[in-house]
Design a protein around this motif. Structure first.
Motif, PDB file in Angstrom:
ATOM      1  N   GLN A  35     -42.137 -17.383  34.379  1.00 52.27           N
ATOM      2  CA  GLN A  35     -40.758 -17.628  33.925  1.00 52.27           C
ATOM      3  C   GLN A  35     -41.059 -18.912  33.587  1.00 52.27           C
ATOM      4  N   PRO A  40     -32.739 -27.198  37.392  1.00 54.41           N
ATOM      5  CA  PRO A  40     -32.003 -26.006  36.718  1.00 54.41           C
ATOM      6  C   PRO A  40     -31.116 -27.282  36.378  1.00 54.41           C
ATOM      7  N   VAL A 106     -35.861 -11.027  33.357  1.00 54.80           N
ATOM      8  CA  VAL A 106     -35.170 -12.028  34.430  1.00 54.80           C
ATOM      9  C   VAL A 106     -35.238 -11.951  35.076  1.00 54.80           C
ATOM     10  N   ASP A 149     -27.512 -17.912  38.207  1.00 56.32           N
ATOM     11  CA  ASP A 149     -28.699 -18.276  37.476  1.00 56.32           C
ATOM     12  C   ASP A 149     -29.197 -17.474  37.075  1.00 56.32           C
ATOM     13  N   VAL A 151     -32.159 -16.480  34.374  1.00 55.02           N
ATOM     14  CA  VAL A 151     -33.673 -17.524  34.217  1.00 55.02           C
ATOM     15  C   VAL A 151     -35.440 -16.567  33.229  1.00 55.02           C
ATOM     16  N   SER A 152     -35.057 -16.745  32.706  1.00 49.35           N
ATOM     17  CA  SER A 152     -36.194 -16.811  31.065  1.00 49.35           C
ATOM     18  C   SER A 152     -37.685 -17.631  30.822  1.00 49.35           C
ATOM     19  N   ARG A 156     -33.256 -21.747  31.071  1.00 54.13           N
ATOM     20  CA  ARG A 156     -31.955 -21.122  32.281  1.00 54.13           C
ATOM     21  C   ARG A 156     -30.629 -21.420  31.800  1.00 54.13           C
TER      22      ARG A 156
END
Length: 346
Positions: A35, A40, A106, A149, A151-152, A156
């Protein structure tokens, strides 16, 4: 020949799981990939209040409840909950162009809590759904949290969780109580519907017997979008029939209809049209058009058929992107009825 008779020629003879709720996507990693690790960015800011309400299945029965909010960036955040307490999180990203049913791993995190590993599924070109199952701890964190959040590997996205306490309390109450207005509605007795008998029978066979009719009595005929129309939940459906010339083909007719829809869209469009199916006495074609407008994306699910006597009929079901699975289900159910009956023609 009118719809009262041509549909009768063909008429010779559900609940969506909450894991199939629509919402929009972020670029995401495929299973097994690592990831993104970048810090962020600032969380997206909501531009309005949360809206909470029920979603019904095709037969009018309560399916699940949703709480949704839209953000200044154009993104959307939707939380869905069913009577069993199972939750989906759906996100919308404007302009995303995903292939339906694509999947990615994710992580989902609220504030500083330990992230959860989840599977994201693209339900529409601009809609991504992350199923949470029955996770009361996550639901409580969403209710009390400040930031969500997702996230990938390549992106994100963070959402401010403003006023989620009140919104998710209302969502839980909605899902648990399933108020009378959300329960299944009985099919009207014969003679109490404005639909022709044959059309009413097709709708009933497709699981749409409890739809609410829509009247066009106050509109001139040239302003009406359909010969007959109906609503169920937040989906608007209808049927229109016209005589086609002897040389007209179903491909040409359906293509013209779709082009007219695209001309009415103020943003980008995405079109899907299946090959023509040929049966004794009738040809059938299905498809969909997505209007990816700035304010709200619209999904139109379509069923076309052309009889041997050159009557061209269109069934449509239009909805916001979040309700696209219901519109598609209505299309598929009606198509299954027409396909079954069309195959019985001599």
């Amino acid at each position: 020949m009118t719809i009262r008779t041509s549909i009768l020629i063909l008429l010779t003879s559900l609940l969506l799981p909450t894991t199939v709720l629509a919402a929009a996507p972020i670029p995401a990693r495929k299973p097994g990939q690592t990831q993104a690790t970048e810090p962020p960015a600032a969380a997206l800011t909501p531009k309005g209040e949360w809206r909470v309400g029920p979603v019904n299945a095709l037969n009018g029965a309560f399916a699940y409840c949703v709480a949704e909010n839209h953000y200044v960036s154009g993104h959307a955040l939707i939380v869905a909950r069913n009577a069993a307490g199972e939750v989906n999180i759906a996100i919308g990203i404007p302009g995303a162009k995903l292939s339906r049913d694509q999947q990615w791993d994710v992580t989902v995190a609220v504030d500083d809590a330990a992230p959860r590993q989840r599977l994201a599924v693209a339900m529409q070109p601009d809609m991504l759904v992350v199923s949470q199952g029955k996770d009361d701890d996550l639901f409580e964190k969403l209710r009390r949290g400040r930031r969500l959040d997702i996230v990938s590997n390549s992106d994100r996205i963070g959402f401010q969780l403003k006023d989620t306490g009140k919104a998710l309390d209302a969502l839980k109450t909605c899902a648990e109580k399933a108020a009378p207005a959300e329960k299944a509605k009985p099919t009207p007795p014969a003679g109490e519907t404005p639909f022709p008998e044959a059309l009413g029978e097709i709708l009933a066979a497709a699981g749409l017997g409890a739809v609410k009719p829509v009247s066009f009595d106050d509109l001139p005929e040239d302003k009406r979008v359909a010969d007959y129309a109906w609503r169920f939940g937040r989906v608007f459906g209808g049927v229109r029939e016209r005589n086609a010339g002897d040389a007209a083909t179903l491909s040409d007719l359906s293509n013209l209809y779709v082009e007219a829809l695209k001309d009415r869209c103020s943003g980008e469009t995405k079109t899907m049209l299946d090959p023509v199916e040929r049966m004794p006495g009738v040809e059938i074609r299905t498809g969909a058009v997505d209007c990816l407008a700035d304010a709200e994306s619209i999904h139109v699910a379509l069923t076309f058929y052309l009889t041997a006597s050159h009557l061209f009929t269109t069934f449509f079901h239009e909805s916001a992107a979040a309700d696209a699975p219901l519109a598609d289900k209505a299309r598929d159910n009606i198509t299954a009825v027409l396909r079954r009956l069309g195959g019985k023609q001599p």
